[in-house]
Enzyme design. Structure first.
Site, PDB file in Angstrom:
ATOM      1  CB  SER A 105      -8.802   1.962   2.664  1.00  7.44           C
ATOM      2  OG  SER A 105      -8.761   3.127   1.869  1.00  7.44           O
TER       3      SER A 105
ATOM      4  CB  SER B  92      -9.720   0.227  10.789  1.00  9.40           C
ATOM      5  OG  SER B  92     -10.733   1.211  10.750  1.00  9.40           O
TER       6      SER B  92
ATOM      7  CD  GLU C 108     -15.522   2.793  10.046  1.00  8.72           C
ATOM      8  OE1 GLU C 108     -16.501   2.223   9.573  1.00  8.72           O
ATOM      9  OE2 GLU C 108     -15.614   3.859  10.675  1.00  8.72           O
TER      10      GLU C 108
ATOM     11  CG  LEU D 132      -2.540  -7.748   0.246  1.00  6.47           C
ATOM     12  CD1 LEU D 132      -1.216  -7.105  -0.087  1.00  6.47           C
ATOM     13  CD2 LEU D 132      -3.348  -6.856   1.174  1.00  6.47           C
TER      14      LEU D 132
ATOM     15  CE1 TYR E  71     -11.106  -0.668   5.346  1.00  4.58           C
ATOM     16  CE2 TYR E  71     -12.214   0.202   7.285  1.00  4.58           C
ATOM     17  CZ  TYR E  71     -11.065   0.015   6.545  1.00  4.58           C
ATOM     18  OH  TYR E  71      -9.864   0.502   7.015  1.00  4.58           O
TER      19      TYR E  71
ATOM     20  N   GLY F 179      -0.552   4.550  -1.277  1.00  2.97           N
ATOM     21  CA  GLY F 179      -1.654   5.171  -0.544  1.00  2.97           C
ATOM     22  C   GLY F 179      -1.163   6.282   0.377  1.00  2.97           C
TER      23      GLY F 179
ATOM     24  CB  ALA G 142      -2.170  -3.284   0.481  1.00  2.00           C
ATOM     25  CB  ALA G 143      -6.950  -2.137   2.971  1.00  2.00           C
TER      26      ALA G 143
ATOM     27  N   GLY H  82       0.821  -1.217   0.000  1.00  2.00           N
ATOM     28  CA  GLY H  82       0.000   0.000   0.000  1.00  2.00           C
ATOM     29  C   GLY H  82       0.851   1.261   0.000  1.00  2.00           C
ATOM     30  CB  ILE H  83       4.382   1.927  -0.991  1.00  2.00           C
ATOM     31  CG1 ILE H  83       5.397   2.991  -0.565  1.00  2.00           C
ATOM     32  CG2 ILE H  83       4.435   1.679  -2.506  1.00  2.00           C
ATOM     33  CD1 ILE H  83       6.835   2.558  -0.592  1.00  2.00           C
TER      34      ILE H  83
ATOM     35  CG  HIS I  85      -4.501   8.082  10.170  1.00  2.00           C
ATOM     36  ND1 HIS I  85      -5.075   6.975  10.745  1.00  2.00           N
ATOM     37  CD2 HIS I  85      -3.751   7.637   9.140  1.00  2.00           C
ATOM     38  CE1 HIS I  85      -4.689   5.895  10.096  1.00  2.00           C
ATOM     39  NE2 HIS I  85      -3.891   6.273   9.107  1.00  2.00           N
TER      40      HIS I  85
HETATM   41  P1  NAP Z   1      -5.369   4.231   0.881  1.00  2.00           P
HETATM   42  O1  NAP Z   1      -4.862   5.616   0.656  1.00  2.00           O
HETATM   43  O2  NAP Z   1      -6.708   3.855   0.326  1.00  2.00           O
HETATM   44  O3  NAP Z   1      -4.272   3.210   0.288  1.00  2.00           O
HETATM   45  C1  NAP Z   1      -4.563   1.859   0.085  1.00  2.00           C
HETATM   46  C2  NAP Z   1      -3.380   1.197  -0.601  1.00  2.00           C
HETATM   47  O4  NAP Z   1      -3.674  -0.195  -0.799  1.00  2.00           O
HETATM   48  C3  NAP Z   1      -3.036   1.767  -1.995  1.00  2.00           C
HETATM   49  O5  NAP Z   1      -1.641   1.828  -2.116  1.00  2.00           O
HETATM   50  C4  NAP Z   1      -3.607   0.693  -2.933  1.00  2.00           C
HETATM   51  O6  NAP Z   1      -2.952   0.630  -4.171  1.00  2.00           O
HETATM   52  C5  NAP Z   1      -3.295  -0.565  -2.120  1.00  2.00           C
HETATM   53  N1  NAP Z   1      -4.061  -1.730  -2.567  1.00  2.00           N
HETATM   54  C6  NAP Z   1      -5.404  -1.845  -2.689  1.00  2.00           C
HETATM   55  N2  NAP Z   1      -5.737  -3.062  -3.118  1.00  2.00           N
HETATM   56  C7  NAP Z   1      -4.579  -3.756  -3.278  1.00  2.00           C
HETATM   57  C8  NAP Z   1      -4.284  -5.075  -3.708  1.00  2.00           C
HETATM   58  N3  NAP Z   1      -5.227  -5.956  -4.069  1.00  2.00           N
HETATM   59  N4  NAP Z   1      -2.974  -5.461  -3.728  1.00  2.00           N
HETATM   60  C9  NAP Z   1      -1.995  -4.594  -3.386  1.00  2.00           C
HETATM   61  N5  NAP Z   1      -2.220  -3.324  -2.994  1.00  2.00           N
HETATM   62  C10 NAP Z   1      -3.495  -2.913  -2.927  1.00  2.00           C
HETATM   63  O7  NAP Z   1      -5.418   3.892   2.442  1.00  2.00           O
HETATM   64  P2  NAP Z   1      -4.690   4.660   3.676  1.00  2.00           P
HETATM   65  O8  NAP Z   1      -5.586   5.713   4.174  1.00  2.00           O
HETATM   66  O9  NAP Z   1      -3.294   4.960   3.328  1.00  2.00           O
HETATM   67  O10 NAP Z   1      -4.743   3.507   4.779  1.00  2.00           O
HETATM   68  C11 NAP Z   1      -3.682   2.544   4.904  1.00  2.00           C
HETATM   69  C12 NAP Z   1      -4.210   1.321   5.623  1.00  2.00           C
HETATM   70  O11 NAP Z   1      -4.654   1.682   6.921  1.00  2.00           O
HETATM   71  C13 NAP Z   1      -5.388   0.632   4.967  1.00  2.00           C
HETATM   72  O12 NAP Z   1      -5.280  -0.751   5.241  1.00  2.00           O
HETATM   73  C14 NAP Z   1      -6.593   1.202   5.683  1.00  2.00           C
HETATM   74  O13 NAP Z   1      -7.682   0.311   5.602  1.00  2.00           O
HETATM   75  C15 NAP Z   1      -6.028   1.319   7.073  1.00  2.00           C
HETATM   76  N6  NAP Z   1      -6.577   2.361   7.941  1.00  2.00           N
HETATM   77  C16 NAP Z   1      -6.656   3.637   7.495  1.00  2.00           C
HETATM   78  C17 NAP Z   1      -7.087   4.623   8.355  1.00  2.00           C
HETATM   79  C18 NAP Z   1      -7.144   6.068   7.933  1.00  2.00           C
HETATM   80  O14 NAP Z   1      -7.816   6.852   8.611  1.00  2.00           O
HETATM   81  N7  NAP Z   1      -6.444   6.460   6.891  1.00  2.00           N
HETATM   82  C19 NAP Z   1      -7.431   4.295   9.684  1.00  2.00           C
HETATM   83  C20 NAP Z   1      -7.337   2.970  10.090  1.00  2.00           C
HETATM   84  C21 NAP Z   1      -6.882   2.003   9.216  1.00  2.00           C
HETATM   85  P3  NAP Z   1      -3.420   1.529  -5.452  1.00  2.00           P
HETATM   86  O15 NAP Z   1      -2.721   2.855  -5.294  1.00  2.00           O
HETATM   87  O16 NAP Z   1      -2.928   0.720  -6.593  1.00  2.00           O
HETATM   88  O17 NAP Z   1      -4.915   1.654  -5.377  1.00  2.00           O
HETATM   89  O1  F7E Z   2     -16.236   9.213   6.601  1.00  2.00           O
HETATM   90  C1  F7E Z   2     -19.451  11.003   7.081  1.00  2.00           C
HETATM   91  C2  F7E Z   2     -19.533   9.501   6.898  1.00  2.00           C
HETATM   92  O2  F7E Z   2     -15.273   8.336   4.495  1.00  2.00           O
HETATM   93  C3  F7E Z   2     -16.238   9.791   7.891  1.00  2.00           C
HETATM   94  C4  F7E Z   2     -11.162   5.192   6.284  1.00  2.00           C
HETATM   95  O3  F7E Z   2      -9.820   5.633   6.232  1.00  2.00           O
HETATM   96  O4  F7E Z   2     -11.393   5.921   8.550  1.00  2.00           O
HETATM   97  C5  F7E Z   2     -11.935   6.056   7.254  1.00  2.00           C
HETATM   98  O5  F7E Z   2     -13.301   5.626   7.247  1.00  2.00           O
HETATM   99  C6  F7E Z   2     -17.669  10.155   8.289  1.00  2.00           C
HETATM  100  C7  F7E Z   2     -18.702   9.030   8.072  1.00  2.00           C
HETATM  101  O6  F7E Z   2     -14.087   7.917   6.724  1.00  2.00           O
HETATM  102  C8  F7E Z   2     -19.743  12.448   3.772  1.00  2.00           C
HETATM  103  O7  F7E Z   2     -20.888   9.073   6.919  1.00  2.00           O
HETATM  104  C9  F7E Z   2     -20.662  12.740   5.721  1.00  2.00           C
HETATM  105  O8  F7E Z   2     -19.517   8.929   9.223  1.00  2.00           O
HETATM  106  O9  F7E Z   2     -14.032  10.152   5.740  1.00  2.00           O
HETATM  107  P1  F7E Z   2     -14.875   8.941   5.791  1.00  2.00           P
HETATM  108  P2  F7E Z   2     -14.533   6.596   7.513  1.00  2.00           P
HETATM  109  O10 F7E Z   2     -15.724   5.947   6.911  1.00  2.00           O
HETATM  110  O11 F7E Z   2     -14.618   6.949   8.951  1.00  2.00           O
HETATM  111  C10 F7E Z   2     -11.400   4.591   9.086  1.00  2.00           C
HETATM  112  C11 F7E Z   2     -10.726   4.626  10.433  1.00  2.00           C
HETATM  113  C12 F7E Z   2     -10.833   3.596   8.153  1.00  2.00           C
HETATM  114  O12 F7E Z   2     -10.233   2.603   8.566  1.00  2.00           O
HETATM  115  C13 F7E Z   2     -11.192   3.727   6.718  1.00  2.00           C
HETATM  116  O13 F7E Z   2     -10.286   3.017   5.884  1.00  2.00           O
HETATM  117  O14 F7E Z   2     -18.098  11.231   7.474  1.00  2.00           O
HETATM  118  N1  F7E Z   2     -19.728  11.758   5.844  1.00  2.00           N
HETATM  119  N2  F7E Z   2     -20.678  13.178   4.449  1.00  2.00           N
HETATM  120  C14 F7E Z   2     -19.133  11.541   4.663  1.00  2.00           C
HETATM  121  N3  F7E Z   2     -18.164  10.696   4.280  1.00  2.00           N
HETATM  122  C15 F7E Z   2     -17.753  10.735   3.002  1.00  2.00           C
HETATM  123  N4  F7E Z   2     -16.751   9.922   2.606  1.00  2.00           N
HETATM  124  N5  F7E Z   2     -18.328  11.591   2.088  1.00  2.00           N
HETATM  125  C16 F7E Z   2     -19.322  12.459   2.425  1.00  2.00           C
HETATM  126  O15 F7E Z   2     -19.834  13.197   1.584  1.00  2.00           O
END
Ligand code: NAP
Ligand code: F7E
Length: 331
Positions: free
Chosen positions: A87, A128, A130, A62, A152, A16, A84-85, A13-14, A182
């Site tokens: 996400s 997460s 979630e 993956l 998810y 991402g 990677a996910a 997931g580099i 984040h």
């Molecule tokens: P992101 O920006 O959506 O990045 C996801 C990465 O996964 C991308 O590099 C994507 O590649 C890669 N990927 C998707 N499907 C794949 C596959 N089948 N094989 C290999 N690589 C694949 O997510 P992020 O926000 O950086 O989050 C990183 C991780 O933390 C994820 O697992 C996410 O679920 C988890 N997480 C995120 C948050 C948050 O708030 N950001 C919080 C808790 C957990 P492409 O560029 O090719 O699409």
């Molecule tokens: O939504 C509300 C929506 O899509 C946050 C991922 O990184 O964090 C992320 O998941 C909230 C939700 O993030 C819109 O209903 C309102 O309650 O930014 P989000 P998420 O679903 O919390 C967790 C920790 C992960 O692990 C996930 O990978 O915002 N909301 N209006 C909206 N959300 C979106 N996307 N778009 C709207 O228009």
């Protein structure tokens, strides 16, 4: 350790948001970084192009066990960070099978590759908040029961428990960071904070008049991605493998995120935000608030960027980006 004498890390997931920040962090720490990318008809290296010449990219997916075994065999890392996910939560209802294959079983794919090649390799799983979903207690901590509310979230619960299981079955150093939301200027455009910051930037520059959002009452514990990748690395340097909640310890509604972003550039959010039920979810996570006392005490981790500064940083970055693109005739 590679022949260069540097520690080696594989990051899935580099491309991402988190992968790009973690890779930069590891480079600063003196690592050789191996990034896993999947084959695509167009390159998606926007987030990593400024340091791409300092890392090694390897093709794998993956959902393809053999490709992951090849990566681990060739890189022979000390640490593997599985970021990677699939996400994006709404996509998980549209593509629940794919989400399960990548976000759930994909974790087993990486763990199996490590088990087969070298069980002493350390493993980080991106768990997460979630997983807490319909939260059974507030604030949520490591011991809070999971109640996921989306395909998810369900997939992440599988990824979490399979990580615990490989730790207990094979004695592997496998840890999960239960990270709360984040964000950063590198956040994907569909996530709510980035949708807001880009919307504010476009309105400020006269390119748009409104942002359409879903549930404004949802509350999240938002932090800065640059702070959170530091916690991932710290978990991997401990003597014993354990799971940690990583969060800011504050919760804010989507409405408050709008207020912070619009007021940063002197605008009133109520003049520009329209609620569109199209963005409501089949099942919502209403309130998340993390208790990261364990990470703060044991890892000595503290976040440095506040919620308001984060929203301001994202708005500023989007304004700068749009102005730059405008100069090049792309807006
Ligand atoms: P992101 O920006 O959506 O990045 C996801 C990465 O996964 C991308 O590099 C994507 O590649 C890669 N990927 C998707 N499907 C794949 C596959 N089948 N094989 C290999 N690589 C694949 O997510 P992020 O926000 O950086 O989050 C990183 C991780 O933390 C994820 O697992 C996410 O679920 C988890 N997480 C995120 C948050 C948050 O708030 N950001 C919080 C808790 C957990 P492409 O560029 O090719 O699409
Ligand atoms: O939504 C509300 C929506 O899509 C946050 C991922 O990184 O964090 C992320 O998941 C909230 C939700 O993030 C819109 O209903 C309102 O309650 O930014 P989000 P998420 O679903 O919390 C967790 C920790 C992960 O692990 C996930 O990978 O915002 N909301 N209006 C909206 N959300 C979106 N996307 N778009 C709207 O228009």
């Amino acid at each position: 350790m590679g022949s260069s004498g540097k520690p080696r890390a594989v990051v899935t997931g580099i491309t991402g948001q988190d992968g790009s920040y973690l890779a930069e962090f590891l480079l600063e720490k003196g690592y050789d970084v191996f990034g896993v990318v999947r084959r695509s008809s167009t390159e998606k290296f926007e987030r990593i192009k400024h340091f791409q010449d300092r890392i090694t990219l390897m093709h794998a997916d993956l959902t393809d066990q053999g490709s992951m075994i090849d990566v681990i065999t060739e890189a022979r890392p000390r640490e593997v960070y599985n970021l990677a996910a699939q996400s994006f939560v709404p996509t998980s209802w549209k593509q629940p099978m794919l989400t399960g294959q990548v976000t759930a079983l994909g974790v087993t794919c990486v763990l199996e590759a490590i088990r087969v090649v070298d069980k002493s390799i350390r493993f980080y799983q991106a768990s997460s908040s979630e997983m807490f979903g319909n939260a059974q207690e507030t604030p949520q901590r490591e011991s809070t029961p999971f109640y996921p509310r989306s395909p998810y979230g369900v997939a992440k619960v599988y990824g979490h428990w399979i990580t615990v299981n490989y730790r207990e079955s094979y004695g592997m150093f496998a840890v999960s960071g239960i990270l709360f939301n984040h964000e950063s200027p590198r956040r994907g455009l569909e996530f709510v904070t980035r949708k807001i910051s880009l919307g504010v930037a476009r309105i400020r520059l006269g390119l748009d008049t409104e942002v359409r959002l879903g549930n404004l009452d949802a509350k999240r514990d938002w932090g800065y991605a640059g702070d959170y990748v530091r916690a991932m690395w710290l978990m991997m340097q401990q003597e014993t493998p354990e799971d940690y909640v990583v969060s800011s310890g504050e919760t804010h509604s989507v409405r408050e995120a709008c207020e912070a972003a619009f007021s940063h550039v002197g605008l009133n959010w109520e003049d520009h935000v329209t609620v569109d039920p199209k963005f409501y979810r089949p099942a919502e996570v209403h309130l998340l608030l993390g208790d990261s006392a364990k990470a703060r005490t044991r890892l000595k981790w503290t976040p440095e960027v506040s919620f308001r500064d984060l929203m301001g940083m994202m708005v500023d970055a989007d304004i700068e980006r749009l102005q730059r693109e405008n100069q090049h005739g792309a807006v």
